[in-house]
Scaffold this motif. Sequence first.
Motif, mmCIF file in Angstrom:
data_model
loop_
_atom_site.group_PDB
_atom_site.id
_atom_site.type_symbol
_atom_site.label_atom_id
_atom_site.label_comp_id
_atom_site.label_asym_id
_atom_site.label_seq_id
_atom_site.Cartn_x
_atom_site.Cartn_y
_atom_site.Cartn_z
ATOM 1 N N THR A 343 0.829 -1.204 0.000
ATOM 2 C CA THR A 343 0.000 0.000 0.000
ATOM 3 C C THR A 343 0.866 1.257 0.000
ATOM 4 O O THR A 343 1.993 1.255 0.487
ATOM 5 C CB THR A 343 -0.938 0.024 1.213
ATOM 6 N N GLN A 344 0.288 2.344 -0.519
ATOM 7 C CA GLN A 344 1.014 3.608 -0.621
ATOM 8 C C GLN A 344 1.255 4.248 0.743
ATOM 9 O O GLN A 344 2.163 5.069 0.904
ATOM 10 C CB GLN A 344 0.231 4.578 -1.516
ATOM 11 N N ALA A 345 0.440 3.869 1.739
ATOM 12 C CA ALA A 345 0.590 4.454 3.078
ATOM 13 C C ALA A 345 1.966 4.180 3.674
ATOM 14 O O ALA A 345 2.459 4.947 4.517
ATOM 15 C CB ALA A 345 -0.499 3.913 4.008
ATOM 16 N N LEU A 346 2.607 3.116 3.237
ATOM 17 C CA LEU A 346 3.923 2.756 3.781
ATOM 18 C C LEU A 346 4.992 3.785 3.429
ATOM 19 O O LEU A 346 6.062 3.794 4.022
ATOM 20 C CB LEU A 346 4.334 1.371 3.276
ATOM 21 N N LYS A 347 4.688 4.658 2.478
ATOM 22 C CA LYS A 347 5.647 5.698 2.096
ATOM 23 C C LYS A 347 5.559 6.927 3.000
ATOM 24 O O LYS A 347 6.381 7.834 2.890
ATOM 25 C CB LYS A 347 5.400 6.111 0.645
ATOM 26 N N ILE A 348 4.548 6.978 3.872
ATOM 27 C CA ILE A 348 4.377 8.111 4.784
ATOM 28 C C ILE A 348 5.276 7.898 5.993
ATOM 29 O O ILE A 348 5.281 6.828 6.605
ATOM 30 C CB ILE A 348 2.895 8.233 5.216
ATOM 31 N N ASP A 349 6.043 8.895 6.356
ATOM 32 C CA ASP A 349 7.077 8.733 7.383
ATOM 33 C C ASP A 349 6.531 8.597 8.810
ATOM 34 O O ASP A 349 6.977 7.742 9.562
ATOM 35 C CB ASP A 349 8.042 9.921 7.332
ATOM 36 N N TYR A 350 5.603 9.428 9.209
ATOM 37 C CA TYR A 350 5.190 9.483 10.614
ATOM 38 C C TYR A 350 4.422 8.221 10.993
ATOM 39 O O TYR A 350 3.372 7.904 10.416
ATOM 40 C CB TYR A 350 4.328 10.720 10.864
ATOM 41 N N VAL A 351 4.926 7.483 11.976
ATOM 42 C CA VAL A 351 4.313 6.224 12.420
ATOM 43 C C VAL A 351 3.773 6.394 13.835
ATOM 44 O O VAL A 351 4.461 6.906 14.721
ATOM 45 C CB VAL A 351 5.344 5.071 12.378
ATOM 46 N N VAL A 352 2.549 5.962 14.059
ATOM 47 C CA VAL A 352 1.896 6.050 15.367
ATOM 48 C C VAL A 352 2.139 4.751 16.127
ATOM 49 O O VAL A 352 1.888 3.667 15.595
ATOM 50 C CB VAL A 352 0.383 6.304 15.209
ATOM 51 N N ASP A 353 2.615 4.847 17.365
ATOM 52 C CA ASP A 353 2.908 3.629 18.125
ATOM 53 C C ASP A 353 1.621 2.985 18.639
ATOM 54 O O ASP A 353 0.556 3.605 18.702
ATOM 55 C CB ASP A 353 3.849 3.939 19.296
ATOM 56 N N ALA A 354 1.751 1.725 19.046
ATOM 57 C CA ALA A 354 0.593 0.926 19.449
ATOM 58 C C ALA A 354 -0.135 1.517 20.660
ATOM 59 O O ALA A 354 -1.369 1.519 20.722
ATOM 60 C CB ALA A 354 1.030 -0.508 19.744
ATOM 61 N N LYS A 355 0.620 2.035 21.625
ATOM 62 C CA LYS A 355 0.005 2.603 22.828
ATOM 63 C C LYS A 355 -0.850 3.819 22.478
ATOM 64 O O LYS A 355 -1.962 3.990 22.997
ATOM 65 C CB LYS A 355 1.092 2.995 23.831
ATOM 66 N N THR A 356 -0.350 4.653 21.586
ATOM 67 C CA THR A 356 -1.095 5.842 21.167
ATOM 68 C C THR A 356 -2.344 5.440 20.386
ATOM 69 O O THR A 356 -3.417 6.027 20.557
ATOM 70 C CB THR A 356 -0.212 6.757 20.313
ATOM 71 N N LYS A 357 -2.209 4.436 19.532
ATOM 72 C CA LYS A 357 -3.384 3.939 18.797
ATOM 73 C C LYS A 357 -4.473 3.502 19.767
ATOM 74 O O LYS A 357 -5.653 3.822 19.580
ATOM 75 C CB LYS A 357 -2.991 2.749 17.909
ATOM 76 N N HIS A 358 -4.066 2.761 20.792
ATOM 77 C CA HIS A 358 -5.039 2.261 21.774
ATOM 78 C C HIS A 358 -5.725 3.421 22.491
ATOM 79 O O HIS A 358 -6.954 3.411 22.693
ATOM 80 C CB HIS A 358 -4.346 1.345 22.784
ATOM 81 N N SER A 359 -4.949 4.423 22.887
ATOM 82 C CA SER A 359 -5.509 5.578 23.583
ATOM 83 C C SER A 359 -6.499 6.325 22.692
ATOM 84 O O SER A 359 -7.599 6.707 23.139
ATOM 85 C CB SER A 359 -4.378 6.519 24.011
ATOM 86 N N ARG A 360 -6.127 6.544 21.446
ATOM 87 C CA ARG A 360 -7.008 7.254 20.528
ATOM 88 C C ARG A 360 -8.280 6.461 20.261
ATOM 89 O O ARG A 360 -9.381 7.020 20.185
ATOM 90 C CB ARG A 360 -6.272 7.540 19.218
#
Length: 442
Positions: A343-360
């Motif tokens: 997927t093209q999303a893999l070219k985007i640099d900023y990665v959100v960590d798992a803990k932040t994903k869970h919080s959001r």
Amino acid sequence: MIDKTVFENKIAAYYTLGCKLNFAETSTIGKVLAEQGVRKARPGEKADICVVNTCSVTELADKKCRQAIRRIGKQHPGAFIVVTGCYAQLKPEEVSHIEGVDLVLGAEQKLDILMYLDDLKKKEEGGAVIASQTKDIRTFSPSCSADDRTRHFLKVQDGCDYFCSYCTIPFARGRSRNGTIASMVKQAEEVAASGGKEIVLTGVNIGDFGKSTGETFIDLIRALDEVEGIVRYRISSIEPNLITDEAIDFVARSKRFAPHFHIPLQSGSDDVLKLMRRRYDTALFRHKIEKIKEIMPHAFIGVDVIVGTRGETDAYFEDARNFIESLDISQLHVFSYSERPGTQALKIDYVVDAKTKHSRSQQLLDISDRKFHTFYETHIGQKANVLFEQTHKKGMMHGFTENYIKAEIPYDGSLVNEARQVTLEGWNEDKTALVVKIIEHL
């Protein structure tokens, strides 16, 4: 030429993972085998053939598919195992090497399963793979299924031309295509003739209906609305840029279409929507919600949201959360972003960590709970029409109002697949449904 003797006295078990479209297609596969004399396995019975229809929307979905295939092999030792669906199309060789798999069918082949079963002999080393390249997936195969809740799922469209940056569905399902309106009407008439009363229109991108036949989605729902015997239709997930104001107006005045919408937002941040390559912005999305609520204030609106996509900074998420909070919607379906190969999303640099994903995710689920309970509570004391379903638990049965409020009443077998006018009296014990009192027959 199909050798029907191969299927004599055979028993099949079916397992479906993922979306309602998969369930509709599994049902069609079951009908195809039943026409050859293959009987569906009863609970606890060992099957001769196992068909697993897979999902691949996330990495977790892939994992669940692998686990399910291995579990099924143990439950049905010696069974001929066929794996199809999105995971099978995207990673056929990987699937073929899962222990017990005998045949892997791609998206183009799944509903022609009889052509590939041969002698049903187990393979010693790896399953056979029969799959087309994505660019060659062109066939629309009609499917319609009934679940144990009396609801039917009618496949009106397949495939997707959108190629959002995070999604693999176009690679798994191929380009957008559909059947004709005439064929959809015919299937709806068959559902009505069989006693079915509710149909959910399903597909990958149903608002794109007509791409391969020169017809339109609004013409489809107008035609289906005229089918006698169907009590109600529901429109499954439809893109905000494809549900036209004309279609919304039609649902509001239609005879049979329910005031129930499921519209994917995916992000409430315009910046993230651009990174996702979505085809709308928050202004358009807000317009659709306000349009629906203006003419159908009682409408149920479910919304899909993804958290933690690449590029979703803290500031972008805050924009998204505030936007979602401001919407007059009924429920959120919250998904954590899962990276998919290719997927093209893999070219985007900023990665959100798992803990932040869970919080959001939790923040949005909290918003969803508040909106869901508020929506239900505004309807307590009102009258509504409920179509009661077959499933029951702890002496209670359920049904849904036209605007998708879950209704609960003591079990009465005579009410199954029957529509009744009720009063919505208040919450049940665990606040998952409203207790109702029947007023009269419809």
